[in-house]
Write an enzyme that holds these catalytic residues in place. Structure first.
Site, PDB file in Angstrom:
ATOM      1  CD  GLU A  81      -3.039  -0.819   0.139  1.00  0.00           C
ATOM      2  OE1 GLU A  81      -3.042   0.237  -0.522  1.00  0.00           O
ATOM      3  OE2 GLU A  81      -3.843  -1.744  -0.069  1.00  0.00           O
TER       4      GLU A  81
ATOM      5  CB  CYS B  38      -1.708   7.037   1.862  1.00  0.00           C
ATOM      6  SG  CYS B  38      -2.991   6.094   2.690  1.00  0.00           S
TER       7      CYS B  38
HETATM    8  P1  NAD Z   1       8.883   4.634   3.932  1.00  0.00           P
HETATM    9  O1  NAD Z   1       8.698   4.042   2.588  1.00  0.00           O
HETATM   10  O2  NAD Z   1      10.050   5.518   4.147  1.00  0.00           O
HETATM   11  O3  NAD Z   1       9.003   3.493   5.023  1.00  0.00           O
HETATM   12  C1  NAD Z   1       7.998   2.516   5.211  1.00  0.00           C
HETATM   13  C2  NAD Z   1       8.605   1.321   5.931  1.00  0.00           C
HETATM   14  O4  NAD Z   1       9.522   0.661   5.056  1.00  0.00           O
HETATM   15  C3  NAD Z   1       9.408   1.676   7.174  1.00  0.00           C
HETATM   16  O5  NAD Z   1       9.201   0.682   8.156  1.00  0.00           O
HETATM   17  C4  NAD Z   1      10.840   1.643   6.677  1.00  0.00           C
HETATM   18  O6  NAD Z   1      11.787   1.405   7.715  1.00  0.00           O
HETATM   19  C5  NAD Z   1      10.786   0.495   5.691  1.00  0.00           C
HETATM   20  N1  NAD Z   1      11.807   0.519   4.642  1.00  0.00           N
HETATM   21  C6  NAD Z   1      12.433   1.588   4.101  1.00  0.00           C
HETATM   22  N2  NAD Z   1      13.262   1.194   3.094  1.00  0.00           N
HETATM   23  C7  NAD Z   1      13.141  -0.165   2.997  1.00  0.00           C
HETATM   24  C8  NAD Z   1      13.715  -1.163   2.144  1.00  0.00           C
HETATM   25  N3  NAD Z   1      14.593  -0.837   1.192  1.00  0.00           N
HETATM   26  N4  NAD Z   1      13.343  -2.436   2.318  1.00  0.00           N
HETATM   27  C9  NAD Z   1      12.436  -2.770   3.259  1.00  0.00           C
HETATM   28  N5  NAD Z   1      11.868  -1.891   4.099  1.00  0.00           N
HETATM   29  C10 NAD Z   1      12.213  -0.597   3.984  1.00  0.00           C
HETATM   30  O7  NAD Z   1       7.500   5.358   4.270  1.00  0.00           O
HETATM   31  P2  NAD Z   1       7.140   6.307   5.515  1.00  0.00           P
HETATM   32  O8  NAD Z   1       7.822   7.621   5.303  1.00  0.00           O
HETATM   33  O9  NAD Z   1       7.370   5.573   6.794  1.00  0.00           O
HETATM   34  O10 NAD Z   1       5.553   6.483   5.324  1.00  0.00           O
HETATM   35  C11 NAD Z   1       4.971   7.457   4.525  1.00  0.00           C
HETATM   36  C12 NAD Z   1       4.563   6.876   3.178  1.00  0.00           C
HETATM   37  O11 NAD Z   1       3.643   5.821   3.363  1.00  0.00           O
HETATM   38  C13 NAD Z   1       3.850   7.888   2.300  1.00  0.00           C
HETATM   39  O12 NAD Z   1       4.307   7.779   0.977  1.00  0.00           O
HETATM   40  C14 NAD Z   1       2.393   7.452   2.382  1.00  0.00           C
HETATM   41  O13 NAD Z   1       1.608   7.817   1.278  1.00  0.00           O
HETATM   42  C15 NAD Z   1       2.531   5.978   2.491  1.00  0.00           C
HETATM   43  N6  NAD Z   1       1.314   5.400   3.057  1.00  0.00           N
HETATM   44  C16 NAD Z   1       0.499   4.642   2.266  1.00  0.00           C
HETATM   45  C17 NAD Z   1      -0.700   4.112   2.780  1.00  0.00           C
HETATM   46  C18 NAD Z   1      -1.620   3.281   1.959  1.00  0.00           C
HETATM   47  O14 NAD Z   1      -2.441   2.571   2.533  1.00  0.00           O
HETATM   48  N7  NAD Z   1      -1.565   3.336   0.644  1.00  0.00           N
HETATM   49  C19 NAD Z   1      -1.022   4.380   4.110  1.00  0.00           C
HETATM   50  C20 NAD Z   1      -0.175   5.169   4.869  1.00  0.00           C
HETATM   51  C21 NAD Z   1       0.998   5.655   4.335  1.00  0.00           C
END
Ligand code: NAD
Length: 444
Positions: free
Chosen positions: A212, A246
């Site tokens: 997501e 999001c």
């Molecule tokens: P992020 O992508 O920076 O991190 C998300 C998670 O992934 C964290 O736990 C992070 O430590 C981990 N991560 C980072 N790099 C990784 C890798 N290479 N491999 C595996 N794991 C890794 O996102 P964020 O800043 O924590 O959250 C905000 C984002 O989430 C925004 O883009 C928002 O739109 C999105 N979001 C989407 C939804 C949805 O349901 N579509 C809901 C909420 C947030």
């Protein structure tokens, strides 16, 4: 615990958890969530402190997460297989479902417990065991939530948690988890960039993935819309959680005949929103932003928009006063005269900023709303039924909200189209993301 130990614990627990009957699992899960509910104050407080959302909203998030997990606990006994008619009287064809195995659940910081429950619910109900990796930005509330589930009766090894690596990087540990040979499926919520990296990392082993991801959600407000309602929802979906959602309304296309009136109404709601430290005053509407980096992005986007000709209607700076000196506070911000070249019109601002655009022709507004690689949620405000039908069909998103802002309900599938996701969460269908199909053909 080290990652290997965590994955092994989940793997060991899988054989017994997956063999329990779905009724049995439902009972255990419900006992556990009932215990977690009694801890909602504690978990909510941790969330308010680490994430910044006001305590009342944080507490509601914990309760909502329990609702979601219970929704899926009840769904477990409804996973029906089927029997096919076959080509011969001595042949039977049975289709059944089995849990995929050990799932790695990777979560972001904006809704740290809710977004975990969207994964944990179907995983537990289907008989999977999990390794949870929360973000280092907000680890405490999800870890305490998981701990409470275990304390409430989820058997040892079924829910395991791993935080960040020795260097403190969540990405590093996430990457190790994604590549671990003991992991059968990854479910992640986060940015599109990270989601694509995860999908690529899972490809060599054909590991199952659901993602997501980001959004850039448009709202179209037609001339016949109920303007009070539209303004209320735009203010709610634009500013709540400081726009760190999001599904936040990121751009509004308003018919020119109601544009100014709508902007005035949203402004009047923004002015009334209370802002403050949601830990000492749980009832405020808005807390601070979660990170300095997030606040800086908001400032960059607003400055960029103003330089490119946007008009600032409200906000555009931190609230004034002693109490806002500490913390990443920012006023809900309304811009008009927005154009497609502005950063805030193209990228996730992920902050409390709502830019407005006027339109004459509905088709033009639909084209502009769809002009994004994302496809998470689109909002439409109108009264005419045929406009509602044709426009909601033409909008390019997995979720269409017509005259409301209640995006996520347990029964409603939430699928991001395009750059917004891969696979589905919520709704009955999501449990199949955690199940494998087995076709058993028997000749006797
Ligand atoms: P992020 O992508 O920076 O991190 C998300 C998670 O992934 C964290 O736990 C992070 O430590 C981990 N991560 C980072 N790099 C990784 C890798 N290479 N491999 C595996 N794991 C890794 O996102 P964020 O800043 O924590 O959250 C905000 C984002 O989430 C925004 O883009 C928002 O739109 C999105 N979001 C989407 C939804 C949805 O349901 N579509 C809901 C909420 C947030």
């Amino acid at each position: 615990m080290e990652l290997n130990d965590t994955v092994h614990a989940a793997s060991d627990a899988f054989s017994s958890w997956s063999r329990r009957s779905t009724y049995d699992r439902e009972k255990i899960i419900r006992q556990a969530t009932s215990f977690v509910r009694s801890k909602a104050d504690v978990i909510g407080m941790l969330m308010a402190q680490e994430q910044g959302k006001p305590l009342n909203q944080a507490r509601s998030e914990v309760i909502g997460a329990c609702d979601t997990i219970e929704y899926y606990a009840a769904e477990g006994p409804r996973i029906e297989g089927y029997v096919n008619p076959t080509e011969a009287v001595n042949i039977r064809s049975h289709v059944t479902y089995q849990p995929v195995g050990v799932c790695g659940l990777i979560t972001p910081w904006n809704y740290p417990v809710s977004l975990l429950s969207w994964k944990l619910g179907p995983a537990l109900a289907s008989g999977c065991t999990v390794v949870v990796k929360p973000t280092p930005v907000t680890p405490l509330s999800p870890l305490t939530f998981c701990h409470a589930l275990a304390e409430g009766g989820i058997p040892p090894g079924v829910i395991n948690c791993i935080t960040h690596s020795a260097t403190g990087a969540g990405a590093e540990m996430g990457h190790l988890l994604v590549q671990h040979p003991g992991i059968n499926k990854i479910a992640m919520t986060g940015s599109t960039e990270t989601g694509k990296a995860i999908l690529a990392a899972c490809a060599p082993d054909l590991r199952r993935v659901s993602l997501e991801l980001g959004g850039h959600c448009p709202a179209i407000v037609c001339a016949d819309a109920d303007l009070n309602n539209a303004a209320k929802i735009i203010a709610y979906k634009g500013f709540r959680n400081m726009g760190q959602s999001c599904s936040a309304i990121a751009r509004v296309y308003a018919h020119q005949s109601i544009h100014d009136e709508l902007v005035e109404r949203v402004k009047s709601l923004a002015e009334k929103m209370t802002i403050g430290d949601g830990v000492s005053d749980p009832t405020v509407d808005l807390g601070p932003m979660t990170t300095l980096q997030g606040l800086q992005k908001v400032k960059t986007h607003v400055t960029d928009a103003l330089e490119k000709g946007a008009h600032l209607v409200y906000g555009g700076k931190a609230p004034e006063g002693e109490r806002y000196q500490k913390g990443f506070f920012y006023l809900p911000t309304i811009l008009t005269n927005a154009t497609p070249d502005m950063l805030t019109m193209r990228e996730e601002t992920f902050g409390p900023v709502v830019p407005f655009v006027r339109f004459d022709e509905l088709d033009d507004a639909i084209d502009q709303a769809n002009a994004t690689p994302y496809g998470l949620v689109s909002y439409l405000f109108a009264r005419d039924q045929s406009t509602i039908m044709t426009t909601s069909e033409a909008l390019n998103a997995g979720t269409i909200c017509v005259n409301h802002g209640s995006v996520n309900t347990n029964y409603g599938p939430y699928e991001g189209w395009g750059d917004s996701g891969f696979g589905v969460e919520l709704g009955r269908r999501a449990i199949f993301e955690y199940l494998k199909i087995k076709h058993t053909k028997i000749q006797f």
